[in-house]
Design a protein around this motif. Structure first.
Motif, PDB file in Angstrom:
ATOM      1  N   ALA A  70       0.830  -1.201   0.000  1.00  0.00           N
ATOM      2  CA  ALA A  70       0.000   0.000   0.000  1.00  0.00           C
ATOM      3  C   ALA A  70       0.863   1.249   0.000  1.00  0.00           C
ATOM      4  N   TYR A 105       0.637   5.061   1.602  1.00  0.00           N
ATOM      5  CA  TYR A 105      -0.117   5.660   2.702  1.00  0.00           C
ATOM      6  C   TYR A 105       0.303   7.103   2.946  1.00  0.00           C
ATOM      7  N   CYS A 159       4.240  10.785   3.579  1.00  0.00           N
ATOM      8  CA  CYS A 159       3.785   9.853   2.547  1.00  0.00           C
ATOM      9  C   CYS A 159       4.807   8.732   2.431  1.00  0.00           C
ATOM     10  N   GLN A 216       5.350   4.074   1.530  1.00  0.00           N
ATOM     11  CA  GLN A 216       4.849   2.810   1.007  1.00  0.00           C
ATOM     12  C   GLN A 216       5.287   1.696   1.949  1.00  0.00           C
ATOM     13  N   LEU A 273       1.091  -2.503   6.901  1.00  0.00           N
ATOM     14  CA  LEU A 273       0.453  -1.276   7.401  1.00  0.00           C
ATOM     15  C   LEU A 273       0.453  -1.204   8.919  1.00  0.00           C
ATOM     16  N   MET A 324      -4.000   7.367   9.585  1.00  0.00           N
ATOM     17  CA  MET A 324      -3.437   6.946   8.305  1.00  0.00           C
ATOM     18  C   MET A 324      -4.543   6.755   7.285  1.00  0.00           C
ATOM     19  N   TYR A 370      -4.843   5.196   3.256  1.00  0.00           N
ATOM     20  CA  TYR A 370      -4.023   4.396   2.355  1.00  0.00           C
ATOM     21  C   TYR A 370      -4.844   3.810   1.218  1.00  0.00           C
ATOM     22  N   GLU A 387       3.547   6.343  -5.032  1.00  0.00           N
ATOM     23  CA  GLU A 387       4.091   7.197  -3.977  1.00  0.00           C
ATOM     24  C   GLU A 387       4.616   8.510  -4.572  1.00  0.00           C
TER      25      GLU A 387
END
Length: 118
Positions: free
Chosen positions: A32, A34, A45, A47, A51, A74, A76, A88
């Protein structure tokens, strides 16, 4: 269907509030991109493929990072691992273009990626 082929479907954006945990299906082994918003409003920001671990790290107070702490939230989007870098970079660029400051110098310098025309 009335949608044209030029329309793009956007992935769903998931959100984890300050006192919430990442939903079990997304906690680990899911790639993800995020955006973390710290309690004072600062943004980061990044990746990840975990998570839960990344949010836990952002919620720990750290020396030299006065913005970090337990109040972090957060947002995402899930993405294939081979698309993380591009997503990203695009997300970071859009945040910067909007005049929103990011807490990390690394965030501010990721503005291009392989195959871009910059």
């Amino acid at each position: 269907s009335s949608s044209s082929s030029s329309e793009r479907l956007l992935p769903p954006v998931w959100h984890v509030g300050p006192n919430e945990r990442v939903a079990a299906p997304h906690a680990q082994n899911i790639s993800a991109v995020y955006i973390v918003q710290y309690q004072g409003g600062a943004l980061h920001c990044g990746q990840t493929s975990s998570l839960h671990q990344r949010l836990s790290r952002h919620r720990r107070k750290q020396a030299g990072k006065p913005w970090a702490g337990p109040g972090a939230s957060m947002s995402y989007v899930l993405a294939p691992p081979d698309k993380l870098r591009v997503l990203e970079a695009v997300t970071t660029r859009k945040i910067c273009e909007a005049g929103i400051p990011l807490v990390s110098l690394h965030d501010r310098i990721i503005k291009s990626f392989p195959g871009s025309n910059e």
